[in-house]
Design an enzyme around this catalytic site. Sequence first.
Site, mmCIF file in Angstrom:
data_model
loop_
_atom_site.group_PDB
_atom_site.id
_atom_site.type_symbol
_atom_site.label_atom_id
_atom_site.label_comp_id
_atom_site.label_asym_id
_atom_site.label_seq_id
_atom_site.Cartn_x
_atom_site.Cartn_y
_atom_site.Cartn_z
ATOM 1 C CE LYS A 83 -4.461 0.219 2.328
ATOM 2 N NZ LYS A 83 -5.123 0.164 3.640
HETATM 3 O O1 G3P Z 1 -7.876 0.616 5.178
HETATM 4 C C1 G3P Z 1 -8.116 1.732 5.943
HETATM 5 C C2 G3P Z 1 -9.348 2.504 5.617
HETATM 6 O O2 G3P Z 1 -10.399 1.670 5.347
HETATM 7 C C3 G3P Z 1 -9.586 3.583 6.643
HETATM 8 O O3 G3P Z 1 -10.772 3.481 7.344
HETATM 9 O O4 G3P Z 1 -12.325 4.037 9.154
HETATM 10 O O5 G3P Z 1 -9.927 4.765 9.336
HETATM 11 O O6 G3P Z 1 -11.464 5.874 7.724
HETATM 12 P P1 G3P Z 1 -11.130 4.613 8.450
#
Ligand code: G3P
Length: 215
Positions: A83
């Site tokens: 990533k």
């Molecule tokens: O893979 C990470 C992404 O899905 C972030 O999620 O909930 O931290 O915005 P969030």
Amino acid sequence: MKLFLDTANLQEIREVASWGILDGVTTNPTLCSRENVPFEKLVKEICDLVSGPVSVECVSTRAEEIVPEARKLNGLAPNIAVKIPVNLEGLKATRVLSAEGIKVNMTLVFSPSQALLAAKAGAAFVSPFIGRLDDISHHGMELVEQILTIYENYSFETEVIVASVRHPGHVVEAALLGAHIATVPYSVMEKLAKHPLTDIGIDRFLQDWKKVAGK
Ligand code: G3P
């Protein structure tokens, strides 16, 4: 549609893998920081639990450092996708890595132009963060729709991972748009299968079955 689990937690991955619907896993530095396992050991154990791609994030910020870091991460297991955040340094690194056959998931995507450049750089996946856009009163799913249209217009093979998913509705909307993948936190993954009428229906059938069995 492929479903990835958005976690670095081994128990959650084991559990969802046992449901037979798990196609991959996405991690990030925040998710890894919540686990009490040394990073490389954690990554290898996650990769052993799923056959599909496991996204692991680079933390270097300059292309010349991202590239060796990504090569090292990629060497940890055969199913790694590295990533890399989508900025100019990340794009430069992605071009080099994708030419070597390393799968790159360009992350922190918040605009269709970023997704276009990611595909041109050879990224295997892009991750638009829809929940974080919704959080600031944008419509995250519109971004997914725009990216899908752009990729279809030019037959890009980059797969769209709908990320930052907050609730089951996000997954359904992503599926209706034809997004290739949604990466879903464990709590949302559980909710995908739940419906109160299903639970009420099961209870009623079991109650009525007692009458049949008593005859
Ligand atoms: O893979 C990470 C992404 O899905 C972030 O999620 O909930 O931290 O915005 P969030």
